[in-house]
Design a protein around this motif. Structure first.
Motif, PDB file in Angstrom:
ATOM      1  N   LYS A  84     -11.760  21.006 -44.468  1.00  0.00           N
ATOM      2  CA  LYS A  84     -12.077  19.579 -44.309  1.00  0.00           C
ATOM      3  C   LYS A  84     -11.904  19.127 -42.856  1.00  0.00           C
ATOM      4  O   LYS A  84     -12.738  18.391 -42.325  1.00  0.00           O
ATOM      5  CB  LYS A  84     -11.138  18.777 -45.226  1.00  0.00           C
ATOM      6  CG  LYS A  84     -11.583  17.373 -45.480  1.00  0.00           C
ATOM      7  CD  LYS A  84     -10.598  16.703 -46.419  1.00  0.00           C
ATOM      8  CE  LYS A  84     -10.933  15.234 -46.572  1.00  0.00           C
ATOM      9  NZ  LYS A  84      -9.917  14.526 -47.341  1.00  0.00           N
ATOM     10  N   ASP A  85     -10.839  19.593 -42.203  1.00  0.00           N
ATOM     11  CA  ASP A  85     -10.558  19.155 -40.828  1.00  0.00           C
ATOM     12  C   ASP A  85     -11.641  19.606 -39.837  1.00  0.00           C
ATOM     13  O   ASP A  85     -11.814  18.986 -38.788  1.00  0.00           O
ATOM     14  CB  ASP A  85      -9.195  19.694 -40.364  1.00  0.00           C
ATOM     15  CG  ASP A  85      -8.059  19.066 -41.152  1.00  0.00           C
ATOM     16  OD1 ASP A  85      -8.320  18.045 -41.830  1.00  0.00           O
ATOM     17  OD2 ASP A  85      -6.926  19.598 -41.113  1.00  0.00           O
ATOM     18  N   ASP A  86     -12.335  20.694 -40.153  1.00  0.00           N
ATOM     19  CA  ASP A  86     -13.403  21.158 -39.257  1.00  0.00           C
ATOM     20  C   ASP A  86     -14.506  20.110 -39.153  1.00  0.00           C
ATOM     21  O   ASP A  86     -15.136  19.953 -38.108  1.00  0.00           O
ATOM     22  CB  ASP A  86     -14.030  22.464 -39.766  1.00  0.00           C
ATOM     23  CG  ASP A  86     -13.034  23.613 -39.786  1.00  0.00           C
ATOM     24  OD1 ASP A  86     -12.028  23.530 -39.052  1.00  0.00           O
ATOM     25  OD2 ASP A  86     -13.265  24.580 -40.548  1.00  0.00           O
ATOM     26  N   PHE A  87     -14.758  19.432 -40.257  1.00  0.00           N
ATOM     27  CA  PHE A  87     -15.848  18.454 -40.293  1.00  0.00           C
ATOM     28  C   PHE A  87     -15.389  17.059 -39.849  1.00  0.00           C
ATOM     29  O   PHE A  87     -16.209  16.240 -39.480  1.00  0.00           O
ATOM     30  CB  PHE A  87     -16.438  18.369 -41.713  1.00  0.00           C
ATOM     31  CG  PHE A  87     -17.174  19.609 -42.118  1.00  0.00           C
ATOM     32  CD1 PHE A  87     -18.541  19.720 -41.882  1.00  0.00           C
ATOM     33  CD2 PHE A  87     -16.523  20.672 -42.718  1.00  0.00           C
ATOM     34  CE1 PHE A  87     -19.229  20.867 -42.251  1.00  0.00           C
ATOM     35  CE2 PHE A  87     -17.200  21.820 -43.088  1.00  0.00           C
ATOM     36  CZ  PHE A  87     -18.558  21.921 -42.854  1.00  0.00           C
ATOM     37  N   GLY A  88     -14.087  16.820 -39.921  1.00  0.00           N
ATOM     38  CA  GLY A  88     -13.573  15.501 -39.560  1.00  0.00           C
ATOM     39  C   GLY A  88     -14.179  14.438 -40.452  1.00  0.00           C
ATOM     40  O   GLY A  88     -14.323  14.626 -41.653  1.00  0.00           O
ATOM     41  N   TRP A  89     -14.596  13.317 -39.836  1.00  0.00           N
ATOM     42  CA  TRP A  89     -15.162  12.212 -40.617  1.00  0.00           C
ATOM     43  C   TRP A  89     -16.651  12.404 -40.888  1.00  0.00           C
ATOM     44  O   TRP A  89     -17.288  11.585 -41.523  1.00  0.00           O
ATOM     45  CB  TRP A  89     -14.912  10.880 -39.921  1.00  0.00           C
ATOM     46  CG  TRP A  89     -15.388  10.866 -38.490  1.00  0.00           C
ATOM     47  CD1 TRP A  89     -14.693  11.274 -37.398  1.00  0.00           C
ATOM     48  CD2 TRP A  89     -16.659  10.433 -38.012  1.00  0.00           C
ATOM     49  NE1 TRP A  89     -15.445  11.132 -36.266  1.00  0.00           N
ATOM     50  CE2 TRP A  89     -16.664  10.607 -36.608  1.00  0.00           C
ATOM     51  CE3 TRP A  89     -17.807   9.908 -38.617  1.00  0.00           C
ATOM     52  CZ2 TRP A  89     -17.755  10.293 -35.817  1.00  0.00           C
ATOM     53  CZ3 TRP A  89     -18.901   9.593 -37.817  1.00  0.00           C
ATOM     54  CH2 TRP A  89     -18.867   9.790 -36.435  1.00  0.00           C
ATOM     55  N   MET A  91     -16.019  19.338 -52.497  1.00  0.00           N
ATOM     56  CA  MET A  91     -15.575  20.737 -52.484  1.00  0.00           C
ATOM     57  C   MET A  91     -14.521  20.963 -51.387  1.00  0.00           C
ATOM     58  O   MET A  91     -13.530  21.668 -51.589  1.00  0.00           O
ATOM     59  CB  MET A  91     -16.782  21.651 -52.245  1.00  0.00           C
ATOM     60  CG  MET A  91     -16.652  23.021 -52.888  1.00  0.00           C
ATOM     61  SD  MET A  91     -17.902  24.177 -52.318  1.00  0.00           S
ATOM     62  CE  MET A  91     -19.410  23.409 -52.798  1.00  0.00           C
ATOM     63  N   LEU A  92     -14.762  20.326 -50.231  1.00  0.00           N
ATOM     64  CA  LEU A  92     -13.818  20.456 -49.119  1.00  0.00           C
ATOM     65  C   LEU A  92     -12.462  19.860 -49.506  1.00  0.00           C
ATOM     66  O   LEU A  92     -11.411  20.413 -49.177  1.00  0.00           O
ATOM     67  CB  LEU A  92     -14.357  19.745 -47.867  1.00  0.00           C
ATOM     68  CG  LEU A  92     -15.482  20.447 -47.118  1.00  0.00           C
ATOM     69  CD1 LEU A  92     -16.152  19.502 -46.128  1.00  0.00           C
ATOM     70  CD2 LEU A  92     -14.978  21.681 -46.383  1.00  0.00           C
ATOM     71  N   GLY A  93     -12.526  18.732 -50.233  1.00  0.00           N
ATOM     72  CA  GLY A  93     -11.287  18.086 -50.690  1.00  0.00           C
ATOM     73  C   GLY A  93     -10.564  18.950 -51.708  1.00  0.00           C
ATOM     74  O   GLY A  93      -9.335  19.085 -51.685  1.00  0.00           O
ATOM     75  N   GLN A  94     -11.342  19.568 -52.582  1.00  0.00           N
ATOM     76  CA  GLN A  94     -10.786  20.389 -53.670  1.00  0.00           C
ATOM     77  C   GLN A  94     -10.010  21.589 -53.128  1.00  0.00           C
ATOM     78  O   GLN A  94      -8.962  21.955 -53.652  1.00  0.00           O
ATOM     79  CB  GLN A  94     -11.950  20.856 -54.552  1.00  0.00           C
ATOM     80  CG  GLN A  94     -11.548  21.436 -55.878  1.00  0.00           C
ATOM     81  CD  GLN A  94     -12.789  21.967 -56.612  1.00  0.00           C
ATOM     82  OE1 GLN A  94     -13.915  21.528 -56.369  1.00  0.00           O
ATOM     83  NE2 GLN A  94     -12.569  22.920 -57.492  1.00  0.00           N
TER      84      GLN A  94
END
Lengths: 194, 251
Positions: free
Chosen positions: A166-171, A180-183
């Motif tokens: 998730k952090d790779d994509f940021g906002w 999926m990233l959150g999961q």
């Protein structure tokens, strides 16, 4: 004196903001604004980009490329071409070279490309919505070629294995992969340690 | 009182300084007028062949047109069915109709740029008139095919956009072919005769298109605002003189 300083600060601020707006919206260097950190390198130094040039050269001859199933569609040729090119490129970045995303510079470039890929799909889908159900299905089918499905599978695998987090994509995380990233948030990166 | 001691220049040097200043102003003004005049005269001549391509949004479609009425001509179903009559790519070549439409538009740009810079003559490609004739013929064929469709088909915003754009482009190119100067008597060589035949075909398409446009205007399929602020004179006249008796698209 304070007025003068305010004016100077305003002009400098406007120049600063203007430069960044031009860089983002006109030059399209959206990757410059991705989250930074030890996982993300410099997208301009990504070697995967040049390594995948041959894949782009033959994108329109690929029998598994995105194709329009319905003859009576409202998709412009520019969007069709872009869909094929983007699919071929991302397929090369994620499927043909599955470990490319583990390298910091490549990861920065690939993350930005994933954003662009889904942004294009969203843009085409929003145009299709003005024409109704049939056009929406046409666009969805276009982006559901064997190559697109392979990309989706590779993305799921990369997120599942902590190679993309998730952090790779940021906002800027695309809607399609946000949940999926959150999961899989906090999953350990399985990239080979160098 | 000594003028020099008071810090004031003598009368004669003052006069000559004023004269020099007036000359300078005169030179600057003359240069500015020459430059602006030159741009207006030569610029307008150079831009003339490009005018059909320089219309808003590529031609004839108003930037302020209602988005529900005017859509995207390149993806219009009528263009899909008609473009193959105009653009020939050879058998076995599968070109997306929207790409073919784009090429037709770019052909206009290319012809305009070639003509503006005199490339057509120097490279013995085609004369200005022949380029305009060729473009008018292509846009005319496309417009003719589109206007031959049932009126209700043009109620679709993309189809209406295509109908508007094709007729405006055709009219602008047709105007450049200058039929009035061409007579059958003047056409002596086979090339001239072919050109004259082409001009006659353009005139026939023009009359037919205008008559169909009148019918569409009466049926409420097209309205004046669809054509933007500066449509060709013939179209303006039809929009002004003809009234809508019904709205085919309302049903």
């Amino acid at each position: 004196m304070i007025n003068l300083l305010k004016r100077v600060a305003f002009v400098i601020g406007a120049i600063f903001v203007g430069i960044h707006l031009i860089n983002y919206f006109v030059l399209g260097n959206t990757a410059d604004y991705l989250s930074s950190g030890e996982r993300m390198g410099e997208w301009k130094k990504a070697k995967i980009r040049e390594a995948c040039f041959p894949a782009l050269e033959n994108a329109h001859r690929d029998p598994l490329r995105p194709k329009v199933s319905n003859g009576q569609h409202r998709i412009g040729w520019q969007n069709l071409t872009r869909a094929v090119d983007m699919t071929a490129a991302l397929n090369c970045y994620l499927v043909t070279h599955p470990d490319a995303v583990c390298e910091r510079n490549n990861r920065a470039y690939i993350v930005d490309y994933i954003n662009r890929y889904f942004a294009k799909f969203d843009e085409m889908l929003s145009v299709a919505k003005t024409y109704g159900e049939s056009e929406i299905r046409t666009v969805e089918n276009l982006w559901d070629s064997p190559r697109n499905r392979a990309i989706n599978a590779a993305l799921a695998s990369n997120i599942n294995n902590g190679r993309l987090i998730k952090d790779d994509f940021g906002w800027t995380a695309p809607k399609a992969i946000k949940s999926m990233l959150g999961q899989y948030h906090g999953t350990t990166d399985t990239c080979p340690k160098t | 009182m000594n003028p020099q001691s008071a810090g004031v220049e003598p009368v004669e040097p003052q006069k000559s300084a004023a004269r020099r200043s007036r000359i300078r102003v005169w030179i600057v003004r003359t240069l500015a007028i020459s430059v602006i005049g030159g741009i207006l005269i030569f610029g307008s001549r150079a831009a003339q062949p490009l005018i059909p391509s320089l219309m808003p949004l590529g031609a004839g479609i108003s930037l302020f047109a209602d988005a529900d009425r005017i859509g995207r001509p390149e993806v219009a179903p009528v263009v899909r069915s008609c473009i193959s009559n105009v653009m020939e790519f050879g058998s076995g070549t599968n070109v997306e109709p929207s790409a073919a439409y784009f090429m037709l538009k770019m052909g206009g740009w290319q012809a305009g740029i070639f003509t503006a810079f005199g490339i057509s003559k120097s490279r013995a490609l085609k004369s200005d008139a022949e380029l305009s004739l060729s473009m008018a013929s292509k846009w005319g064929q496309l417009a003719d095919c589109i206007y031959a469709q049932a009126g209700a088909a043009l109620c679709d915003s993309d189809n209406r956009a295509a109908a508007v754009e094709t007729i405006v482009r055709f009219m602008l190119y047709a105007k450049q072919t200058d039929l009035s100067d061409q007579t059958a008597a003047m056409a002596k060589t086979p090339r001239e005769r072919r050109t004259f035949e082409g001009l006659r075909r353009i005139e026939a398409i023009r009359s037919q298109l205008l008559s169909r446009l009148k019918a569409h205007r009466r049926d409420g399929i097209v309205v004046a605002s669809d054509f933007g602020f500066f449509p060709p004179a013939e179209i303006s006249q039809i929009m002004r003189e003809e009234k809508a008796f019904r709205n085919v698209c309302a049903g």
